[in-house]
Design a protein around this motif. Sequence first.
Motif, mmCIF file in Angstrom:
data_model
loop_
_atom_site.group_PDB
_atom_site.id
_atom_site.type_symbol
_atom_site.label_atom_id
_atom_site.label_comp_id
_atom_site.label_asym_id
_atom_site.label_seq_id
_atom_site.Cartn_x
_atom_site.Cartn_y
_atom_site.Cartn_z
ATOM 1 N N TRP A 140 0.838 -1.180 0.000
ATOM 2 C CA TRP A 140 0.000 0.000 0.000
ATOM 3 C C TRP A 140 0.882 1.242 0.000
ATOM 4 N N THR A 141 0.590 2.148 -0.929
ATOM 5 C CA THR A 141 1.277 3.436 -0.997
ATOM 6 C C THR A 141 0.218 4.521 -0.958
ATOM 7 N N VAL A 142 0.408 5.508 -0.078
ATOM 8 C CA VAL A 142 -0.585 6.568 0.055
ATOM 9 C C VAL A 142 0.105 7.919 0.026
ATOM 10 N N TRP A 143 -0.481 8.816 -0.752
ATOM 11 C CA TRP A 143 0.011 10.193 -0.870
ATOM 12 C C TRP A 143 -1.112 11.130 -0.464
ATOM 13 N N SER A 144 -0.762 12.205 0.223
ATOM 14 C CA SER A 144 -1.747 13.215 0.609
ATOM 15 C C SER A 144 -1.296 14.577 0.122
ATOM 16 N N GLU A 145 -2.258 15.390 -0.273
ATOM 17 C CA GLU A 145 -1.919 16.742 -0.711
ATOM 18 C C GLU A 145 -1.365 17.584 0.440
ATOM 19 N N ASP A 180 3.661 15.981 0.776
ATOM 20 C CA ASP A 180 4.005 15.514 -0.566
ATOM 21 C C ASP A 180 4.780 14.207 -0.570
ATOM 22 N N GLU A 181 5.310 13.787 0.577
ATOM 23 C CA GLU A 181 6.066 12.542 0.631
ATOM 24 C C GLU A 181 5.108 11.364 0.821
ATOM 25 N N PRO A 182 5.081 10.430 -0.124
ATOM 26 C CA PRO A 182 4.193 9.276 0.039
ATOM 27 C C PRO A 182 4.692 8.345 1.141
ATOM 28 N N VAL A 183 3.779 7.580 1.681
ATOM 29 C CA VAL A 183 4.106 6.580 2.694
ATOM 30 C C VAL A 183 3.769 5.214 2.118
ATOM 31 N N GLU A 184 4.724 4.288 2.221
ATOM 32 C CA GLU A 184 4.520 2.935 1.713
ATOM 33 C C GLU A 184 4.672 1.939 2.851
ATOM 34 N N PHE A 185 3.825 0.928 2.862
ATOM 35 C CA PHE A 185 3.922 -0.099 3.885
ATOM 36 C C PHE A 185 3.376 -1.415 3.343
ATOM 37 N N GLY A 186 3.792 -2.500 3.984
ATOM 38 C CA GLY A 186 3.324 -3.819 3.612
ATOM 39 C C GLY A 186 2.538 -4.455 4.730
ATOM 40 N N ALA A 187 2.265 -5.741 4.573
ATOM 41 C CA ALA A 187 1.430 -6.432 5.555
ATOM 42 C C ALA A 187 2.075 -6.449 6.933
ATOM 43 N N ALA A 188 3.390 -6.567 6.994
ATOM 44 C CA ALA A 188 4.059 -6.630 8.302
ATOM 45 C C ALA A 188 3.832 -5.355 9.095
ATOM 46 N N GLU A 189 3.950 -4.215 8.436
ATOM 47 C CA GLU A 189 3.717 -2.941 9.123
ATOM 48 C C GLU A 189 2.242 -2.753 9.448
ATOM 49 N N ALA A 190 1.382 -3.146 8.523
ATOM 50 C CA ALA A 190 -0.051 -2.965 8.748
ATOM 51 C C ALA A 190 -0.557 -3.845 9.883
ATOM 52 N N ASP A 191 0.072 -4.990 10.078
ATOM 53 C CA ASP A 191 -0.415 -5.931 11.081
ATOM 54 C C ASP A 191 0.079 -5.632 12.482
ATOM 55 N N GLU A 192 0.900 -4.618 12.623
ATOM 56 C CA GLU A 192 1.441 -4.280 13.939
ATOM 57 C C GLU A 192 1.124 -2.823 14.274
ATOM 58 N N PRO A 193 0.091 -2.575 15.083
ATOM 59 C CA PRO A 193 -0.236 -1.195 15.447
ATOM 60 C C PRO A 193 0.989 -0.447 15.963
ATOM 61 N N GLY A 194 1.148 0.776 15.440
ATOM 62 C CA GLY A 194 2.280 1.600 15.834
ATOM 63 C C GLY A 194 3.402 1.623 14.825
ATOM 64 N N ARG A 195 3.436 0.643 13.902
ATOM 65 C CA ARG A 195 4.526 0.610 12.921
ATOM 66 C C ARG A 195 4.406 1.737 11.899
ATOM 67 N N VAL A 196 3.183 2.116 11.564
ATOM 68 C CA VAL A 196 2.960 3.267 10.685
ATOM 69 C C VAL A 196 2.380 4.379 11.546
ATOM 70 N N ASP A 197 3.001 5.555 11.505
ATOM 71 C CA ASP A 197 2.524 6.638 12.361
ATOM 72 C C ASP A 197 2.162 7.859 11.522
ATOM 73 N N GLY A 198 1.817 8.959 12.221
ATOM 74 C CA GLY A 198 1.399 10.163 11.521
ATOM 75 C C GLY A 198 0.062 9.966 10.825
ATOM 76 N N TRP A 199 -0.210 10.799 9.838
ATOM 77 C CA TRP A 199 -1.510 10.750 9.165
ATOM 78 C C TRP A 199 -1.734 9.419 8.452
ATOM 79 N N ALA A 200 -0.650 8.778 7.994
ATOM 80 C CA ALA A 200 -0.800 7.517 7.268
ATOM 81 C C ALA A 200 -1.272 6.388 8.170
ATOM 82 N N ALA A 201 -1.190 6.561 9.495
ATOM 83 C CA ALA A 201 -1.673 5.528 10.407
ATOM 84 C C ALA A 201 -3.167 5.284 10.223
ATOM 85 N N TYR A 202 -3.911 6.312 9.824
ATOM 86 C CA TYR A 202 -5.350 6.127 9.612
ATOM 87 C C TYR A 202 -5.597 5.196 8.422
#
Length: 384
Positions: free
Chosen positions: A64-69, A72-94
Amino acid sequence: MNVADRATAGFRQRYGVEPAGRWAAPGRVNLIGEHTDYNDGFVLPFALPLRTVVAAAPAPDGRWTVWSELDDEPVEFGAAEADEPGRVDGWAAYVAGVVWALRADGHDVPGARLAVASDVPVGSGLSSSAAIESAVLAALVDLGGLDLPAERWPRLAQRAENDYVGAPTGIMDQSAVIRGRAGHALFLDCRTEEVEQIPFDLDGARLAVLVVDSRAPHRHADGEYAARRRGCEHAATALGVTALRDVPVAGLDAALARLGDDETRRRVRHVVTENQRVLDTVALLRAGRVRDTGPLLTASHVSMRDDFEITVPEIDTAVEAALSAGAYGARMTGGGFGGCVLALVDAGAADAVAAAVTEAYAERGFTAPGTLTVLPSSGVTRLG
């Protein structure tokens, strides 16, 4: 360029291809019923015309790659990061939280590229977080062809925010954002999750809802919100009930007499009386008496100010100025310690009330507020 076109343009620029679709979710404002949701009580929100739009397409690599206006820096993560709360932070955590909630619910979530644009102000109490969660959820459900009835979406979006992001919100925000209907307020029983669409015909009554963004910095909002929630849970335990929803207004005085300190008594009084105000407001709207809901809105604000103690000077100033300028009722909306005020006004008086609030702010040296007039709008939808 409107918000949907901004999301599409951002997707093209970031990924070099067209999106497979666009999904929109609104912000929300709560007409009445504050801090009742996590007490198994009643709320009456409605969806706003302000929208968060997610443009998305499948990603063949399963990530999963997500960009927000807004970043400008996109955030990319895989299943390992998604499956562990806290691994993705900031706005991309939502976003990661939605992936996590869907996977935890047993769904094969498709990898995706996403681009996010929004007209919902961040940090103003209009549920920008629920809007992005719900738009992302709708996109992933459609892209993956997931078998997930819309009635279950609010609970999954709430799990994303509670258990992945770590924000202790109730079910109201996601329910309003997902299940809102134009021209209606959403009467939600937060215990049973039963909903009823209540006609909220502002045009027919020649009224308007003015929303004032207080522009007040959120002062200790997260910690104080959590403290209020813990206090309510402790009070329910002390009273021997499952939740404060179970304390009837008729038995309030007897319940308060059983509590040991004044602060707890005031917190309980707010929740119990606020639940009743929601029920009274619903009854008036069912009868088409929109204007008569005004005093209930103001009473709600007084209770939040004096008993629950979640308002700030900017918020109180906006309420007082709106009422002095002729509003039928006005109250803070949202979790408190900043955010927005709503005022029920004559349709032709919205500009004058907004000007009165702006003038009151200037007299006190506050940052100028933002104002907009809103109508109840539809919930999450696919734009195509």
